[in-house]
Write an enzyme that holds these catalytic residues in place. Sequence first.
Site, short mmCIF file in Angstrom:
data_model
loop_
_atom_site.label_atom_id
_atom_site.label_comp_id
_atom_site.label_asym_id
_atom_site.label_seq_id
_atom_site.Cartn_x
_atom_site.Cartn_y
_atom_site.Cartn_z
N ARG A 106 0.87 -1.18 0.00
CA ARG A 106 0.00 0.00 0.00
C ARG A 106 0.90 1.22 0.00
O ARG A 106 1.79 1.35 0.86
CB ARG A 106 -0.90 0.05 1.23
CG ARG A 106 -1.51 1.45 1.42
CD ARG A 106 -2.54 1.56 2.49
NE ARG A 106 -3.78 0.91 2.07
CZ ARG A 106 -4.97 1.20 2.57
NH1 ARG A 106 -5.11 2.14 3.48
NH2 ARG A 106 -6.04 0.57 2.16
N HIS A 133 -7.47 0.63 -6.37
CA HIS A 133 -7.68 -0.07 -5.09
C HIS A 133 -8.39 -1.40 -5.41
O HIS A 133 -9.56 -1.60 -5.07
CB HIS A 133 -8.52 0.81 -4.17
CG HIS A 133 -8.48 0.40 -2.73
ND1 HIS A 133 -7.75 -0.67 -2.25
CD2 HIS A 133 -9.08 0.95 -1.63
CE1 HIS A 133 -7.91 -0.77 -0.95
NE2 HIS A 133 -8.70 0.19 -0.54
N GLN A 136 -10.26 -3.71 -2.77
CA GLN A 136 -11.55 -3.11 -2.36
C GLN A 136 -12.64 -3.49 -3.37
O GLN A 136 -13.80 -3.74 -3.00
CB GLN A 136 -11.41 -1.59 -2.26
CG GLN A 136 -12.68 -0.87 -1.88
CD GLN A 136 -13.07 -1.03 -0.42
OE1 GLN A 136 -12.25 -0.86 0.47
NE2 GLN A 136 -14.32 -1.39 -0.17
N ASP A 229 -16.92 8.27 -1.38
CA ASP A 229 -15.67 8.11 -0.63
C ASP A 229 -15.30 9.49 -0.09
O ASP A 229 -15.92 10.50 -0.48
CB ASP A 229 -14.58 7.57 -1.57
CG ASP A 229 -13.29 7.23 -0.84
OD1 ASP A 229 -13.31 7.13 0.41
OD2 ASP A 229 -12.26 7.07 -1.52
N CYS A 270 -16.17 2.81 0.96
CA CYS A 270 -15.02 1.93 1.28
C CYS A 270 -14.54 2.13 2.71
O CYS A 270 -13.85 1.27 3.25
CB CYS A 270 -13.90 2.15 0.28
SG CYS A 270 -13.36 3.86 0.18
N ARG A 315 -13.97 -7.44 2.80
CA ARG A 315 -12.55 -7.21 2.47
C ARG A 315 -11.73 -8.46 2.82
O ARG A 315 -10.85 -8.86 2.08
CB ARG A 315 -11.99 -6.01 3.26
CG ARG A 315 -12.61 -4.65 2.97
CD ARG A 315 -12.41 -4.20 1.54
NE ARG A 315 -11.02 -4.28 1.08
CZ ARG A 315 -10.03 -3.43 1.41
NH1 ARG A 315 -10.30 -2.38 2.17
NH2 ARG A 315 -8.81 -3.59 0.94
#
Length: 327
Positions: A106, A133, A136, A229, A270, A315
Amino acid sequence: MNLRGRHFLKLLDYSKEEINYLLELAADLKEKKKERIFTEYHKGKNIALIFEKTSTRTRCAFEVAAYDLGMNVTYLDPSCSQIGKKESTADTARVLSSMYDGIEYRGFEQDIVEELALYSGVPVWNGLTNEFHPTQMLADLLTIKEHFGELAGIKLTYMGDARYNMGNSLMVACARMGMHFTACTAAEYFPAPELVSECEEIAEASGGSITLTEDIAVGTAGAKVIYTDVWVSMGEPDEIWEKRIRDLKPYQVNANVMKQADQDAVFMHCLPAFHDIKTATGKEIYQKFGITEMEVTDEVFESARSVVFEEAENRMHTIKAIMAATL
Ligand code: CP
């Protein structure tokens, strides 16, 4: 379906069939976890988690999924590794892949995770970059499938800043799976034209579509999923906040937006979300700009239509599927 040895860097690298396979595997692993059926398919293997940015869900999902698969984990936080400071990405990849069976990254630019993969002899998984991402996305697709029984034909509307990892990734995911993606926001916040063109081509083949609109009535009509988001992405400077709030306030997900969507529509995010002032950031924003909620109202976030915590749980099951399949 054999995905052994594959990297997981962005959904553009995966076909619809491969994504469906991962979703089915994740659903199966989820069922097994609930029934307490052990799935130590990779017992004794070791993985490294590189986090150059903070995380709750992604880190915990990788760690729990790894333990459930029988693996050991090393966590490298933003301050404790040499990566990018004293040691190049290429050298880090060669060192870590001599010791580990898989590497999660990440951090910042997509180029970094792509370079890590290029020099790594073991699978590399993208745990979030500025541009994409993908882990996700699998959680989001699984959540949508659980709710509506299918993905093809579902309209997903993303409201807010659609230029970065979440807007980009949702557009790719929808295009690939035959879904109808709409970015409903001010034109300045639409995804980059090159990626839009690429996704339009993919959507044409899958039966999906891509729509960019500033009109909330057009954007929300028939939408089964309303997604948003945070308005300021990780790493962006504080000065950005004022303009972003002004520009995106009309696209806040509130009760009126949900009313205009399909009657069965769900709300997705998310996370983490700014829906109250129970956080340090929330309090700081409140003090500076006088707002108590931002991209989503607390009313919608806490409503029965909100599936954000199911999404968060997924997730773990989907990351487990990615590791189980690629190792
Ligand atoms: N959604 C997400 O990536 O959460 P974290 O930043 O907590 O990992």
